[in-house]
Motif scaffolding. Structure first.
Motif, PDB file in Angstrom:
ATOM      1  N   HIS A  35      30.574 -38.172  -3.070  1.00  0.00           N
ATOM      2  CA  HIS A  35      31.578 -37.119  -3.196  1.00  0.00           C
ATOM      3  C   HIS A  35      32.413 -37.020  -1.919  1.00  0.00           C
ATOM      4  O   HIS A  35      33.648 -36.910  -1.966  1.00  0.00           O
ATOM      5  CB  HIS A  35      30.914 -35.773  -3.474  1.00  0.00           C
ATOM      6  N   TYR A  36      31.761 -37.063  -0.765  1.00  0.00           N
ATOM      7  CA  TYR A  36      32.478 -36.984   0.509  1.00  0.00           C
ATOM      8  C   TYR A  36      33.507 -38.111   0.622  1.00  0.00           C
ATOM      9  O   TYR A  36      34.669 -37.888   0.970  1.00  0.00           O
ATOM     10  CB  TYR A  36      31.492 -37.052   1.673  1.00  0.00           C
ATOM     11  N   HIS A  37      33.084 -39.325   0.289  1.00  0.00           N
ATOM     12  CA  HIS A  37      33.998 -40.466   0.435  1.00  0.00           C
ATOM     13  C   HIS A  37      35.080 -40.478  -0.638  1.00  0.00           C
ATOM     14  O   HIS A  37      36.183 -40.987  -0.406  1.00  0.00           O
ATOM     15  CB  HIS A  37      33.192 -41.780   0.412  1.00  0.00           C
ATOM     16  N   ASP A  38      34.790 -39.896  -1.795  1.00  0.00           N
ATOM     17  CA  ASP A  38      35.816 -39.798  -2.832  1.00  0.00           C
ATOM     18  C   ASP A  38      36.897 -38.795  -2.420  1.00  0.00           C
ATOM     19  O   ASP A  38      38.065 -38.947  -2.779  1.00  0.00           O
ATOM     20  CB  ASP A  38      35.180 -39.373  -4.156  1.00  0.00           C
ATOM     21  N   CYS A  39      36.490 -37.791  -1.654  1.00  0.00           N
ATOM     22  CA  CYS A  39      37.450 -36.769  -1.202  1.00  0.00           C
ATOM     23  C   CYS A  39      38.409 -37.322  -0.155  1.00  0.00           C
ATOM     24  O   CYS A  39      39.573 -36.908  -0.088  1.00  0.00           O
ATOM     25  CB  CYS A  39      36.702 -35.571  -0.616  1.00  0.00           C
ATOM     26  N   GLY A  41      41.104 -39.233   1.497  1.00  0.00           N
ATOM     27  CA  GLY A  41      42.311 -39.802   0.889  1.00  0.00           C
ATOM     28  C   GLY A  41      42.961 -38.821  -0.058  1.00  0.00           C
ATOM     29  O   GLY A  41      44.175 -38.838  -0.253  1.00  0.00           O
ATOM     30  N   ARG A  42      42.129 -37.973  -0.659  1.00  0.00           N
ATOM     31  CA  ARG A  42      42.671 -36.931  -1.530  1.00  0.00           C
ATOM     32  C   ARG A  42      42.921 -35.662  -0.716  1.00  0.00           C
ATOM     33  O   ARG A  42      43.894 -34.944  -0.951  1.00  0.00           O
ATOM     34  CB  ARG A  42      41.697 -36.638  -2.678  1.00  0.00           C
ATOM     35  N   ILE A  43      41.995 -35.372   0.199  1.00  0.00           N
ATOM     36  CA  ILE A  43      42.160 -34.276   1.141  1.00  0.00           C
ATOM     37  C   ILE A  43      41.809 -34.818   2.523  1.00  0.00           C
ATOM     38  O   ILE A  43      41.218 -35.895   2.643  1.00  0.00           O
ATOM     39  CB  ILE A  43      41.263 -33.065   0.786  1.00  0.00           C
ATOM     40  N   ASP A  44      42.138 -34.106   3.584  1.00  0.00           N
ATOM     41  CA  ASP A  44      41.847 -34.625   4.913  1.00  0.00           C
ATOM     42  C   ASP A  44      40.344 -34.559   5.191  1.00  0.00           C
ATOM     43  O   ASP A  44      39.588 -33.840   4.530  1.00  0.00           O
ATOM     44  CB  ASP A  44      42.627 -33.857   5.977  1.00  0.00           C
ATOM     45  N   LYS A  45      39.900 -35.304   6.196  1.00  0.00           N
ATOM     46  CA  LYS A  45      38.468 -35.427   6.484  1.00  0.00           C
ATOM     47  C   LYS A  45      37.837 -34.097   6.873  1.00  0.00           C
ATOM     48  O   LYS A  45      36.681 -33.829   6.525  1.00  0.00           O
ATOM     49  CB  LYS A  45      38.250 -36.459   7.601  1.00  0.00           C
ATOM     50  N   SER A  46      38.571 -33.283   7.581  1.00  0.00           N
ATOM     51  CA  SER A  46      37.997 -32.007   7.996  1.00  0.00           C
ATOM     52  C   SER A  46      37.697 -31.126   6.783  1.00  0.00           C
ATOM     53  O   SER A  46      36.672 -30.434   6.750  1.00  0.00           O
ATOM     54  CB  SER A  46      38.953 -31.284   8.953  1.00  0.00           C
ATOM     55  N   SER A  47      38.576 -31.174   5.780  1.00  0.00           N
ATOM     56  CA  SER A  47      38.333 -30.395   4.561  1.00  0.00           C
ATOM     57  C   SER A  47      37.175 -30.977   3.768  1.00  0.00           C
ATOM     58  O   SER A  47      36.346 -30.235   3.219  1.00  0.00           O
ATOM     59  CB  SER A  47      39.595 -30.358   3.690  1.00  0.00           C
ATOM     60  N   TYR A  51      33.757 -28.975   2.830  1.00  0.00           N
ATOM     61  CA  TYR A  51      33.174 -28.902   1.492  1.00  0.00           C
ATOM     62  C   TYR A  51      31.707 -29.312   1.527  1.00  0.00           C
ATOM     63  O   TYR A  51      30.841 -28.663   0.947  1.00  0.00           O
ATOM     64  CB  TYR A  51      33.943 -29.819   0.541  1.00  0.00           C
ATOM     65  N   LEU A  52      31.434 -30.421   2.211  1.00  0.00           N
ATOM     66  CA  LEU A  52      30.066 -30.944   2.276  1.00  0.00           C
ATOM     67  C   LEU A  52      29.121 -29.921   2.900  1.00  0.00           C
ATOM     68  O   LEU A  52      28.015 -29.684   2.394  1.00  0.00           O
ATOM     69  CB  LEU A  52      30.053 -32.245   3.071  1.00  0.00           C
ATOM     70  N   LYS A  53      29.544 -29.293   3.989  1.00  0.00           N
ATOM     71  CA  LYS A  53      28.686 -28.314   4.667  1.00  0.00           C
ATOM     72  C   LYS A  53      28.387 -27.119   3.768  1.00  0.00           C
ATOM     73  O   LYS A  53      27.304 -26.529   3.847  1.00  0.00           O
ATOM     74  CB  LYS A  53      29.360 -27.854   5.958  1.00  0.00           C
ATOM     75  N   CYS A  54      29.358 -26.749   2.911  1.00  0.00           N
ATOM     76  CA  CYS A  54      29.132 -25.632   1.985  1.00  0.00           C
ATOM     77  C   CYS A  54      28.114 -25.992   0.904  1.00  0.00           C
ATOM     78  O   CYS A  54      27.404 -25.112   0.403  1.00  0.00           O
ATOM     79  CB  CYS A  54      30.444 -25.236   1.313  1.00  0.00           C
ATOM     80  N   LEU A  55      28.046 -27.266   0.557  1.00  0.00           N
ATOM     81  CA  LEU A  55      27.194 -27.692  -0.551  1.00  0.00           C
ATOM     82  C   LEU A  55      25.761 -27.979  -0.140  1.00  0.00           C
ATOM     83  O   LEU A  55      24.843 -27.881  -0.968  1.00  0.00           O
ATOM     84  CB  LEU A  55      27.795 -28.930  -1.220  1.00  0.00           C
ATOM     85  N   LEU A  56      25.530 -28.334   1.118  1.00  0.00           N
ATOM     86  CA  LEU A  56      24.175 -28.708   1.551  1.00  0.00           C
ATOM     87  C   LEU A  56      23.141 -27.609   1.268  1.00  0.00           C
ATOM     88  O   LEU A  56      22.076 -27.906   0.712  1.00  0.00           O
ATOM     89  CB  LEU A  56      24.184 -29.076   3.041  1.00  0.00           C
ATOM     90  N   PRO A  57      23.392 -26.341   1.626  1.00  0.00           N
ATOM     91  CA  PRO A  57      22.392 -25.300   1.341  1.00  0.00           C
ATOM     92  C   PRO A  57      22.151 -25.116  -0.151  1.00  0.00           C
ATOM     93  O   PRO A  57      21.023 -24.817  -0.568  1.00  0.00           O
ATOM     94  CB  PRO A  57      23.006 -24.035   1.967  1.00  0.00           C
ATOM     95  N   PHE A  58      23.181 -25.286  -0.963  1.00  0.00           N
ATOM     96  CA  PHE A  58      23.032 -25.120  -2.404  1.00  0.00           C
ATOM     97  C   PHE A  58      22.110 -26.179  -2.992  1.00  0.00           C
ATOM     98  O   PHE A  58      21.246 -25.868  -3.831  1.00  0.00           O
ATOM     99  CB  PHE A  58      24.406 -25.173  -3.087  1.00  0.00           C
ATOM    100  N   PHE A  59      22.266 -27.412  -2.552  1.00  0.00           N
ATOM    101  CA  PHE A  59      21.423 -28.478  -3.105  1.00  0.00           C
ATOM    102  C   PHE A  59      19.967 -28.317  -2.654  1.00  0.00           C
ATOM    103  O   PHE A  59      19.040 -28.624  -3.415  1.00  0.00           O
ATOM    104  CB  PHE A  59      21.984 -29.846  -2.718  1.00  0.00           C
TER     105      PHE A  59
END
Length: 449
Positions: A35-39, A41-47, A51-59
């Motif tokens: 998911h991170y690598h798919d993002c 090019g679509r959004i900048d790396k910082s975004s 996103y990734l940091k928001c998802l880690l606790p959920f998983f």
């Protein structure tokens, strides 16, 4: 089981991934990695990283705490399981209030909710978009309300004529479709999405009246707009008023009207300023009389006669009125759905209640009065209304609000006369100040229609 972690690829090592995510057992977790690598090019790396940091606790929470039909929820399960897990996470881990509404859920942050709720929902929606695109998730996106997409399609194809398709734009007979649309998200964060700052603008009524003046509104449009701001009513509840509605109230500043769901029965009243009363009577006896079939004034009109008429002498309609409203808003570049006048009214009254009440009991009583005034749904509510809503106390508080509105209107006009440089007008309210609102009242505000 430990936390989900991510690590960048060490220098000197070739890999298709510049970043790897590991689960709580320190094993590579490809869904989040991909998911991170798919993002990128679509959004900048910082975004993408945000996103990734928001998802880690959920998983991690999915692995350790989630429960759906007696089992832990896995990320690749059907939408109903994912939605149940997300709803539980929002309530139990993020301190949100989640309320069912039709085919989706309303999400409301509380005082204990983090500021990342919106980002988390966006990140999870993006995660499933990526995994569907990569053919790793075999269902529809659980964070998207498919019914919302269907409803939007219907709105794009149905015209104002009953059971008829929209006329082509070249015909010029139907309003153009607005570009703005409601989110298609299954979880709708309402207090971020549906409460624009303009609702807190004390000069908003004056701005709208001035916009109408620029496009040469008639007295009819001005009276309707003033009544919307001063009463908190829906537009149709004003536009479809009759002469009898005005005569039915003992107070000349009040008028009876119907409510959503009352099927035309007059089950509530509206109250407006003395200045608007003067304009209303002037409209009926001077402007309206020109289009009345028998040129009747207020005293001569029957109770069933519509207060507002078209130039053809027919009852004014919402569609006809909205043309004038949207033209004024477009001319002055004000983005304001007319229904937001109702929210502005409630916001203004609430702020005055909290600013002027001396005790918690007084706040509770006055907010109950406001709720009964603004949210009266049918005739059966009369008993509850009579018990809780003291009309005289509402009149006193309402008069104060109307006086303040009149002063602000004068202040706005004076400011525009002496300042042609379009400098910002000083705001008398600090909308950034948080106001603690009773949970029951917050539920009312969230569901305000």
């Amino acid at each position: 089981m430990g936390s989900y972690q991510y690590y960048y690829c060490p220098k000197g090592i070739e890999s298709r991934y510049e970043l790897l995510v590991f689960n709580g057992e320190s094993e590579p977790f490809l869904p989040l990695t991909e998911h991170y690598h798919d993002c990128i090019g679509r959004i900048d790396k910082s975004s993408a990283l945000s996103y990734l940091k928001c998802l880690l606790p959920f998983f991690r929470w999915l692995d350790e705490t989630s429960n759906y039909q007696g089992k832990r929820v896995k990320w690749d399960e059907p939408p109903e399981a994912i939605r149940a897990a997300v709803e539980a996470y929002l309530m139990n881990e993020m301190g949100c209030k989640v309320r069912e509404k039709d085919t989706f859920r309303f999400v409301n942050r509380t005082s204990i909710s983090p500021n990342t709720v919106n980002r988390f929902l966006s990140a999870l929606k993006s995660f499933y978009k990526s995994l569907i695109r990569l053919k790793r998730y075999n269902y529809l996106n659980p964070l998207i309300d498919s019914y919302a997409i269907l409803d939007e399609f219907k709105s794009q194809t149905e015209g104002v004529r009953k059971d008829k398709p929209r006329m082509p734009s070249e015909a010029g007979t139907e309003d153009s479709i607005p570009h703005r649309r409601l989110t298609d998200s299954y979880f709708k964060l309402i207090n971020e999405e549906w409460q624009p700052e303009i609702i807190d603008d004390p000069y908003l009524p004056s701005k709208v009246y001035q916009a109408g003046k620029k496009v040469h509104w008639s007295l009819r449009e001005l009276v309707i707009s003033r009544m919307l701001f001063e009463t908190g009513s829906r537009a149709s509840e004003v536009i479809e008023l009759t002469i009898g509605d005005y005569r039915s109230r003992k107070d000349f500043q009040e008028i009876s009207t119907f409510n959503k769901g009352s099927h035309g029965r007059r089950v509530k009243f509206l109250r407006f300023s003395k200045d608007t009363v003067k304009l209303l009577i002037r409209y009926i006896n001077k402007d309206r009389i020109q289009y009345d079939e028998f040129q009747r004034n207020f005293k001569e009109l029957p109770n069933e006669a519509s207060i507002f008429l078209t130039e053809l002498g027919t009852p004014f309609s919402y569609e006809a009125w909205y043309y004038h409203w949207s033209r004024a808003m477009d001319e002055c570049e004000i983005k304001l759905n007319p229904h937001k006048t109702r929210h502005w009214f409630v916001t203004t009254r609430l702020r005055e209640i909290y600013n002027t009440s001396k005790t918690e009991a007084e706040i509770k009583q006055r907010t109950n009065e406001l709720i009964k005034y603004i949210k009266w749904k049918n005739a059966d509510t009369i008993k509850v209304y009579e018990h809780y809503f003291d009309e005289e106390k509402h009149r006193e508080a309402h008069d104060q609000m109307l006086d303040n509105m009149a002063e602000l209107e004068k202040e706005y006009i004076e400011h525009t006369k002496h300042n042609r440089k379009k400098e910002p007008i000083p705001t008398v309210m600090d909308s950034s100040i948080a106001v603690e609102i009773d949970p029951e009242l917050q539920d009312f505000l969230d569901g305000l229609e």
